[in-house]
Design an enzyme around this catalytic site. Structure first.
Site, PDB file in Angstrom:
ATOM      1  NE  ARG A  87     -24.698  49.022  27.879  1.00  0.00           N
ATOM      2  CZ  ARG A  87     -23.440  48.667  28.005  1.00  0.00           C
ATOM      3  NH1 ARG A  87     -22.484  49.577  28.057  1.00  0.00           N
ATOM      4  NH2 ARG A  87     -23.119  47.399  28.069  1.00  0.00           N
ATOM      5  CG  HIS A  89     -21.081  42.862  26.684  1.00  0.00           C
ATOM      6  ND1 HIS A  89     -20.339  41.819  27.197  1.00  0.00           N
ATOM      7  CD2 HIS A  89     -20.737  43.956  27.395  1.00  0.00           C
ATOM      8  CE1 HIS A  89     -19.572  42.263  28.177  1.00  0.00           C
ATOM      9  NE2 HIS A  89     -19.798  43.560  28.322  1.00  0.00           N
ATOM     10  N   GLY A 107     -15.483  43.882  30.949  1.00  0.00           N
ATOM     11  CA  GLY A 107     -16.515  42.839  30.975  1.00  0.00           C
ATOM     12  C   GLY A 107     -16.389  42.072  29.668  1.00  0.00           C
ATOM     13  NE  ARG A 119     -19.569  41.858  35.920  1.00  0.00           N
ATOM     14  CZ  ARG A 119     -19.659  42.597  34.817  1.00  0.00           C
ATOM     15  NH1 ARG A 119     -19.137  42.176  33.675  1.00  0.00           N
ATOM     16  NH2 ARG A 119     -20.301  43.751  34.843  1.00  0.00           N
TER      17      ARG A 119
HETATM   18  P1  AMP Z   1     -13.190  47.778  27.464  1.00  0.00           P
HETATM   19  O1  AMP Z   1     -13.966  47.347  28.667  1.00  0.00           O
HETATM   20  O2  AMP Z   1     -13.751  47.276  26.169  1.00  0.00           O
HETATM   21  O3  AMP Z   1     -12.865  49.248  27.438  1.00  0.00           O
HETATM   22  O4  AMP Z   1     -11.749  47.052  27.576  1.00  0.00           O
HETATM   23  C1  AMP Z   1     -10.891  47.297  28.648  1.00  0.00           C
HETATM   24  C2  AMP Z   1      -9.803  46.240  28.638  1.00  0.00           C
HETATM   25  O5  AMP Z   1      -9.079  46.312  27.402  1.00  0.00           O
HETATM   26  C3  AMP Z   1      -8.794  46.408  29.765  1.00  0.00           C
HETATM   27  O6  AMP Z   1      -8.509  45.162  30.352  1.00  0.00           O
HETATM   28  C4  AMP Z   1      -7.568  46.909  29.034  1.00  0.00           C
HETATM   29  O7  AMP Z   1      -6.376  46.518  29.647  1.00  0.00           O
HETATM   30  C5  AMP Z   1      -7.697  46.210  27.708  1.00  0.00           C
HETATM   31  N1  AMP Z   1      -6.842  46.848  26.700  1.00  0.00           N
HETATM   32  C6  AMP Z   1      -6.992  48.053  26.137  1.00  0.00           C
HETATM   33  N2  AMP Z   1      -5.940  48.302  25.310  1.00  0.00           N
HETATM   34  C7  AMP Z   1      -5.122  47.219  25.386  1.00  0.00           C
HETATM   35  C8  AMP Z   1      -3.887  46.856  24.786  1.00  0.00           C
HETATM   36  N3  AMP Z   1      -3.263  47.652  23.935  1.00  0.00           N
HETATM   37  N4  AMP Z   1      -3.346  45.662  25.119  1.00  0.00           N
HETATM   38  C9  AMP Z   1      -3.965  44.848  26.000  1.00  0.00           C
HETATM   39  N5  AMP Z   1      -5.130  45.127  26.583  1.00  0.00           N
HETATM   40  C10 AMP Z   1      -5.697  46.296  26.284  1.00  0.00           C
END
Ligand code: AMP
Length: 398
Positions: A92, A181, A213, A242
């Protein structure tokens, strides 16, 4: 063929070994705190209880890659018997600028072009290059492929990517919107049409990648026409740490009043803003927990986040000329059913309706009612598989 997919950060390295015969993940892992006291390594072999975890200082990405390869070929806890089983590595890479509109085989020339783009994203780009160089060093002769976060967005027209600043900055410095992304947006743009009942080249999508992000993209017939991140990933939605969109004059005002220099200011906007700046933490789950416990600012933070996602969906509904579907993906998009409900409730006047019976965590696919004017989908993204697929295609064509 097995492909090793590598995602290097400034002090981290994530990997997946994917068997392209059936696109299954054989092993995956994470090295954290590279170059920092207490490097942590975690490796697991999927579908088994095999794994390796330890803390041992690693000075650089080469040491980290060496540890990954040792783990992958470990006779008790590995996933392969020899490095010969790895056909190629897919990396990546943050920024492809305008140079890379698709993935590219790493050659001395392409690596020089990737290096020339360092000023557009110094931290990440240097880490990505370190990951590529580490693989070249530790596995000489093995093909490496660079897959760019920006490439899928290169179809944007000038009206979407030009900023209203003197044109000379675009001509001389390539200042414009790039978007990020890209592998996630591309994966979802490929998956969503299966649930819509239209071919991918006849679908109008608003893709909401909502994670730590976050970015939205407007996709018409499989091509991006607009996206919310800009020259860097700082622009657009409110994110974990951010700020997303701010009036640029805010920077001068804060700097004049605090004595911060531009680097401290940008660090604040990138690392100390968003949920982390307004509320208790950069993690949406923490903000939700604080809101549930009655924290008014946490509630307002969720409102700011929700409103900004709604505004972008409204804008991108115009950009695509009336969407067939709005797709939620990434950490928040895939897991937070309330967030989808909150966002879509603001679009009720358009006739978009979530079906509470379908809006259930773990339920991938359509989550809107049958009579919703725009379908709403929740789909799991996959940022590694498109990297592995591109790597395989490029290596097969050699
Ligand atoms: P990512 O960067 O795609 O891994 O997403 C991370 C974000 O997803 C963080 O803000 C986490 O709090 C949120 N997240 C993961 N699981 C949950 C959930 N069950 N409810 C609310 N937010 C979540």
């Amino acid at each position: 063929m097995k492909i090793l997919v590598i995602n290097s950060g400034s002090s981290s390295l994530k990997y997946q070994l994917i068997d392209m015969d059936d696109e299954s993940v054989k092993a995956k892992g994470l090295v954290e705190r590279i170059g920092i006291e207490g490097t942590h390594f975690k490796h697991s072999v999927l579908g088994t209880d095999k794994g390796i975890e330890f803390t041992r200082n690693m000075k650089n990405h080469s040491e980290a890659i060496s540890a990954v390869l040792e783990a992958l070929t470990d006779k008790d806890n590995g996933a392969i018997t020899s490095l010969d089983e790895i056909g190629a590595c897919g990396h990546r890479v943050l920024h492809g600028g305008e140079t890379f509109k698709e993935s590219a085989l790493v050659t001395p020339e392409t690596l020089a072009e990737i290096e020339a783009l360092v000023p557009l994203g110094p931290l990440h780009q240097k880490a990505n290059i370190a990951g590529i160089r580490a693989c070249q060093e530790v596995m000489p002769g093995k093909p490496n492929v660079a897959v760019f976060d920006t490439a899928f967005h290169q179809t944007m027209p000038p009206k979407a990517y030009l900023y209203g600043v003197p044109y000379e900055y675009y001509k001389t410095l390539k200042v414009r919107r790039y978007g990020f992304h890209g592998t996630s947006h591309r994966f979802i743009a490929g998956e969503a049409p299966k649930y819509i009942g239209k071919p991918a080249d006849a679908c109008k999508l608003i893709i909401c990648h909502l994670g730590n992000g976050s970015s939205l993209s407007a996709v018409v017939n499989g091509k991006v026409v607009d996206t919310s991140m800009g020259l860097t990933p700082l622009e657009g939605l409110l994110m974990g740490s951010r700020s997303g969109d701010v009036d640029p004059a805010v920077l001068e005002y804060i700097m004049d009043n605090t004595g911060m220099d531009i680097h401290e200011m940008l660090n604040t906007l990138n690392k100390k803003s968003g949920f982390a700046g307004l509320s208790v933490s950069s993690d949406m789950r923490d903000v939700k927990a604080a809101a549930a416990a009655g924290d008014e600012l946490a509630k307002e933070t969720i409102a700011v986040w929700t409103y900004r996602v709604q505004k972008y969906i409204g804008a991108y509904n115009v950009a695509v000329g009336g969407a067939d579907a709005i797709v939620f993906t990434a950490g928040i998009g895939e897991n937070d059913t309330q967030a989808a409900e909150d966002v879509i409730s603001g679009l009720a006047f358009l006739g978009v309706k979530i079906d509470p019976a379908k809006n259930v965590r773990g339920n991938a696919g359509v989550i809107s009612t049958d009579d919703s004017t725009i379908k709403v989908l929740r789909l799991a993204t996959n940022e590694e598989l498109p990297i592995a697929r591109d790597t395989l295609a490029i290596v097969n064509a050699l």
